[in-house]
Write an enzyme that holds these catalytic residues in place. Structure first.
Site, PDB file in Angstrom:
ATOM      1  N   ARG A 161       0.863  -1.182   0.000  1.00  0.00           N
ATOM      2  CA  ARG A 161       0.000   0.000   0.000  1.00  0.00           C
ATOM      3  C   ARG A 161       0.903   1.236   0.000  1.00  0.00           C
ATOM      4  NH1 ARG A 161      -5.230  -1.351   1.199  1.00  0.00           N
ATOM      5  NH2 ARG A 161      -5.573  -3.391   2.163  1.00  0.00           N
ATOM      6  N   CYS A 162       0.426   2.308  -0.606  1.00  0.00           N
ATOM      7  CA  CYS A 162       1.305   3.480  -0.739  1.00  0.00           C
ATOM      8  C   CYS A 162       0.511   4.774  -0.585  1.00  0.00           C
ATOM      9  CB  CYS A 162       2.009   3.454  -2.098  1.00  0.00           C
ATOM     10  SG  CYS A 162       3.106   4.847  -2.362  1.00  0.00           S
TER      11      CYS A 162
ATOM     12  N   SER B 185      -6.025   0.065  -7.452  1.00  0.00           N
ATOM     13  CA  SER B 185      -4.703   0.215  -8.060  1.00  0.00           C
ATOM     14  C   SER B 185      -4.816   0.671  -9.503  1.00  0.00           C
ATOM     15  CB  SER B 185      -3.947  -1.111  -8.003  1.00  0.00           C
ATOM     16  OG  SER B 185      -3.804  -1.550  -6.679  1.00  0.00           O
TER      17      SER B 185
ATOM     18  N   SER C   6      -6.672 -10.294  -8.420  1.00  0.00           N
ATOM     19  CA  SER C   6      -7.382 -10.241  -7.144  1.00  0.00           C
ATOM     20  C   SER C   6      -8.213 -11.495  -6.997  1.00  0.00           C
ATOM     21  CB  SER C   6      -8.293  -9.016  -7.099  1.00  0.00           C
ATOM     22  OG  SER C   6      -9.178  -9.083  -6.006  1.00  0.00           O
TER      23      SER C   6
ATOM     24  N   ASP D 243     -10.739 -11.427  -5.220  1.00  0.00           N
ATOM     25  CA  ASP D 243     -12.079 -10.854  -5.121  1.00  0.00           C
ATOM     26  C   ASP D 243     -12.577 -10.564  -6.528  1.00  0.00           C
ATOM     27  OD1 ASP D 243     -11.618 -10.821  -2.417  1.00  0.00           O
ATOM     28  OD2 ASP D 243     -10.835  -8.794  -2.453  1.00  0.00           O
TER      29      ASP D 243
ATOM     30  N   ASN E 141     -10.376 -33.601 -24.015  1.00  0.00           N
ATOM     31  CA  ASN E 141     -10.931 -32.358 -24.572  1.00  0.00           C
ATOM     32  C   ASN E 141     -11.000 -32.430 -26.101  1.00  0.00           C
ATOM     33  OD1 ASN E 141     -12.046 -29.761 -24.134  1.00  0.00           O
ATOM     34  ND2 ASN E 141     -10.141 -28.818 -24.801  1.00  0.00           N
TER      35      ASN E 141
ATOM     36  N   ARG F  59      15.632 -37.826 -17.889  1.00  0.00           N
ATOM     37  CA  ARG F  59      14.733 -38.722 -17.171  1.00  0.00           C
ATOM     38  C   ARG F  59      13.403 -38.712 -17.914  1.00  0.00           C
ATOM     39  NH1 ARG F  59      18.978 -39.324 -15.221  1.00  0.00           N
ATOM     40  NH2 ARG F  59      19.589 -39.444 -13.013  1.00  0.00           N
TER      41      ARG F  59
END
Length: 786
Positions: A111-112, A144, A187, A189, A538, A662
């Site tokens: 945070r700023c 942001s 996010s 959210d 698929n 491998r």
């Protein structure tokens, strides 16, 4: 919060999760621009280290370098932009190696307060001008991204102030006359409007579902809603749609009904910020007290909190971040002074660019609609994905079976190899059918079971708990119906089956076609049918995605992570990994992108000995860098002669003295396991939608007291095509089907393959045929806010 256990055969789990949301991704383009004078700055600006940003950072850096741009990291978000110095430093190809499997963001976030002041932004502008940076890629939430747009808007004024203060020269100001901004929403959210899925949400859903499964077996808004769908919750509280008045009585009645049907466990999900119709908060403690006092059920609460933020990123998040990173660089390099700041995203399966401030405005409109009590508008403004999830949840969880029956019998069956998510589709189809008043019939063991009469009623409680179970509870076989048509027609008549839901892979599609072709001889086949694609390969025509593929992809990706990690100490090692998929290279390609593979050999993208030689030389050069490990994926049927053993032996011989090899054949582990949130959610929506479609078709086909369906559009594949779930006639899909190799002739993901190669540092061109044009989100908003 999660709840659990009760002494009298009933457990109630109340789950509360913090911060959830979703957005979307897309990428099918890139540009041939190579502006060596350009610079791109990558900044992670996340308030609480949400999500899994490293795939986006990695892709942005490497594609930026690929185009010839100088790329810089800004460490610690806007704070690093203001502080400058070592916080802004060049990014190299090797500096983003081994990032894909790491959660959070390796470049930090903070945070700023300084950036909120003009003085702080002026110092940030000064730092950028001194380095000649005019392109800024910001990964974060709406706050942001809004801050980034404000920074861009006042850029010219900031430069003028810096010139007057003598901090930069007129020449510097001229060279940095405008700032381009592109955002990626990072996010958990998923509340940023305009995009289907944000980076980090799918990984958060993985963490939540793991917790829910563990306690027997949830979250803010989107996460709460999708989790409710994915775990079959009894109730979900979300801010966008408060419960009706008297919800307390309704909830208790529902829990009592569930117990009467034999349920021993109930799950209630509470999103952070859930409210009642009068705006009062609804908390998990409040619900716990209600259930305990009124019903006497033993009720436990669990607050998931930051467990949702941690952990290894899911395959979906890695692919989403990679595709969005590529698109962000292209958007920056194509931007002009007149181009608005944009957000790159994925809508359905399509890459889109959206004006940043339009998305921010619609996001604010959601909050305003909720504050004004316009909850239906809030749901619509949140986007189609959210609205569809909400409607599906309501239909499956909040409607009691009708008293009046339709006298329609709908049969459900699984065909082909089992895969995760099949059971979720069956559960949703059964319950949606019961809600419509139909009698639901379970067909065991595929077309064999249909031919031999392995058919029985399936009830609401029969499918309880199926959403989270892997494999096929109905049983499934690969047998096709062509040699059993007589027996099948007799059993359709005997059990009076009016409609058929076929859930499975390529065999389900071919089997459906055979039933349709048999309509001319057997009138019993003249019933509506729907095929739901469910296979790890698929490879079903008519759908970009199949149920089960996401779970298999996560299995492959996590295995590749472990394999690569095993070489962290030894170095100079190359792993050859064989994936499933038949002739379809989807799993190899997407796992290659998610795991950071150096190459992925598939049937659809032909290769020869010269290509193999080039890949070996690529790895030889790679061993000279600080990244001394390699990963090669091979689809099982990519080439009959260049087998996994052949490629292993070739690499081993050519790498002598430089690296050793491998090999790993993953085998059937890719088909098993607990379904991922995507497969649970996708299966649930597909199952529910298929029965709703069949119900309408049955009405259309009812004539003279009987069902008769013989038109092409009465037998369809339900699939995800670009941005929507669509029904396409089985017969019409034949033209786009390679029956010999059991794959569609056109496959969207082939255009993503060059991204994997560019991120592995091959010098190739990206396909720019599908241009991601700027789209707008305000049209819908204007209709809803008038």
């Amino acid at each position: 919060k999660c709840v659990s256990r009760r002494p009298r055969k009933c457990h109630v789990n109340v789950l509360t999760a913090r911060h959830l949301k979703i957005r979307s991704q897309r990428t099918e383009r890139a540009s041939s621009i190579h502006p060596s004078c350009q610079s791109v700055t990558v900044e992670g600006q996340l308030s609480e280290d949400d999500g899994c940003m490293n795939a986006a950072v990695r892709a942005t850096v490497r594609v930026g370098l690929y185009t010839g741009a100088k790329v810089y990291f800004v460490h610690e978000g806007y704070q690093g932009l203001v502080d400058g110095g070592d916080n802004i430093r060049p990014a190299t190809w090797e500096s983003v190696s081994m990032m894909l499997q790491l959660g959070g963001t390796v470049i930090g976030s903070a945070r700023c307060k300084d950036f909120r002041s003009r003085e702080g932004r002026m110092q940030a502008a000064c730092n950028l001008v001194e380095l000649g940076i005019t392109n800024l890629c910001v990964i974060g939430g709406d706050g942001s991204l809004t801050g980034a747009n404000e920074f861009r808007t006042e850029w010219s004024g900031l430069l003028a102030d810096l010139v007057r203060a003598g901090k930069i020269t007129d020449e510097q100001a001229r060279k940095s006359s405008h700032l381009n901004i592109v955002g990626m929403v990072g996010s958990i959210d998923n509340d940023f409007c305009g995009t289907d899925m944000t980076i980090g949400t799918d990984s958060a859903l993985h963490r939540i579902i793991e917790v829910v499964d563990a306690i027997t077996t949830t979250a803010q808004r989107y996460l709460a809603l999708v989790t409710a769908l994915a775990c079959g919750a009894d109730w979900v509280f979300i801010p966008e749609m408060p419960p009706d008045e008297g919800w307390e009585n309704h909830l208790c009645r529902r829990l009592t009904d569930q117990r009467a049907r034999g349920s021993r466990l109930n799950v209630i999900i509470v999103a952070e910020g859930a409210i009642s119709r009068d705006g009062k908060p609804i908390t998990s403690d409040q619900i716990k007290k209600l259930v305990t006092d009124r019903l006497g059920f033993d009720t436990r609460t669990t607050i998931l909190g930051h467990v949702q933020r941690g952990g290894t990123p899911s395959a979906f998040d890695r692919i989403l971040g990679s595709r969005m990173g590529v698109e962000a660089v292209m958007a920056l390099l194509e931007a002009t002074p007149d181009t608005p700041a944009c957000v790159v995203s994925l809508s359905g399966n399509q890459a889109v660019r959206l004006p940043l401030m339009e998305c921010v405005q619609v996001t604010k409109d959601v909050t305003a609609a909720m504050a004004q009590g316009r909850f239906e508008d809030a749901i619509k403004l949140r986007g189609k994905s959210f609205e569809n999830n909400w409607n599906t949840y309501k239909q499956l969880a909040h409607i009691n079976p009708p008293d009046v029956k339709s006298n329609i019998n709908v049969a459900i069956m699984n065909i082909g190899a089992p895969c995760a998510g099949m059971n979720a589709a069956v559960r949703a189809a059964v319950r949606m059918g019961i809600i419509q008043g139909h009698n639901m019939l379970a067909v065991h063991d595929g077309f064999d079971g249909l031919a031999h009469g392995q058919i029985e009623p399936i009830t609401w409680t029969s499918v309880s708990g199926w959403t989270g179970k892997g494999g096929s509870m109905l049983g499934t076989k690969r047998t096709l119906p062509a040699k059993m048509l007589e027996e099948i027609s007799q059993n359709i008549a005997k059990h009076n089956i009016h409609a058929l839901v076929i859930i499975g892979g390529f065999e389900a599609y071919v089997g459906g076609l055979e039933l349709v072709q048999a309509r001319e001889k057997y009138e019993e086949m003249c019933i509506p049918m729907v095929v739901i694609p469910a296979t790890v390969s698929n490879n079903v025509p008519g759908s970009d995605f199949s149920i089960g593929a996401d779970t298999a992809l996560n299995t492959i990706t996590s295995t590749c992570d472990r394999i690569k990690q095993s070489a962290a100490g030894t170095k100079r090692r190359v792993f050859i990994v064989e994936t499933m998929g038949g002739y379809c290279g989807y799993l190899a390609t997407m796992a290659g992108l998610a795991a950071g593979a150096d190459a992925a050999y598939i049937f659809e993208d032909k290769f020869n000995i010269k290509d193999l030689e080039m890949n070996v030389e690529h790895l030889v050069e790679k061993m000279k860098t600080t990244v001394k490990r390699g990963l090669i994926l091979r689809n099982e049927n990519c080439n009959a002669n260049y087998t996994t053993d052949f490629i292993f032996n070739l690499y081993s011989e050519e790498g002598k003295g430089i690296f050793d090899c491998r090999k790993n054949v993953l085998g059937h582990m890719q088909q098993g396991g607990t379904p991922t949130p995507f497969d649970r959610n996708f299966g649930t929506k597909m199952g529910a939608k298929s029965v709703m479609w069949l119900t309408e078709k049955l009405k259309q086909c009812y004539r003279h007291g009987r069902i008769f369906a013989n038109t092409p559009d009465s037998a369809c594949v339900l699939g995800m095509k670009k941005r929507a779930l669509t029904f396409q006639p089985l017969a019409e899909l034949k033209a786009d089907t390679d029956f010999e190799h059991r794959i569609p002739k056109t496959q969207w993901w082939l255009k993503i393959r060059p991204i994997m190669k560019i991120l592995a540092k091959y010098d190739i061109k990206l396909d720019t045929s599908e241009h991601a044009d700027m789209e707008h989100v305000l049209k819908k908003r204007s209709l809803l806010t008038k």
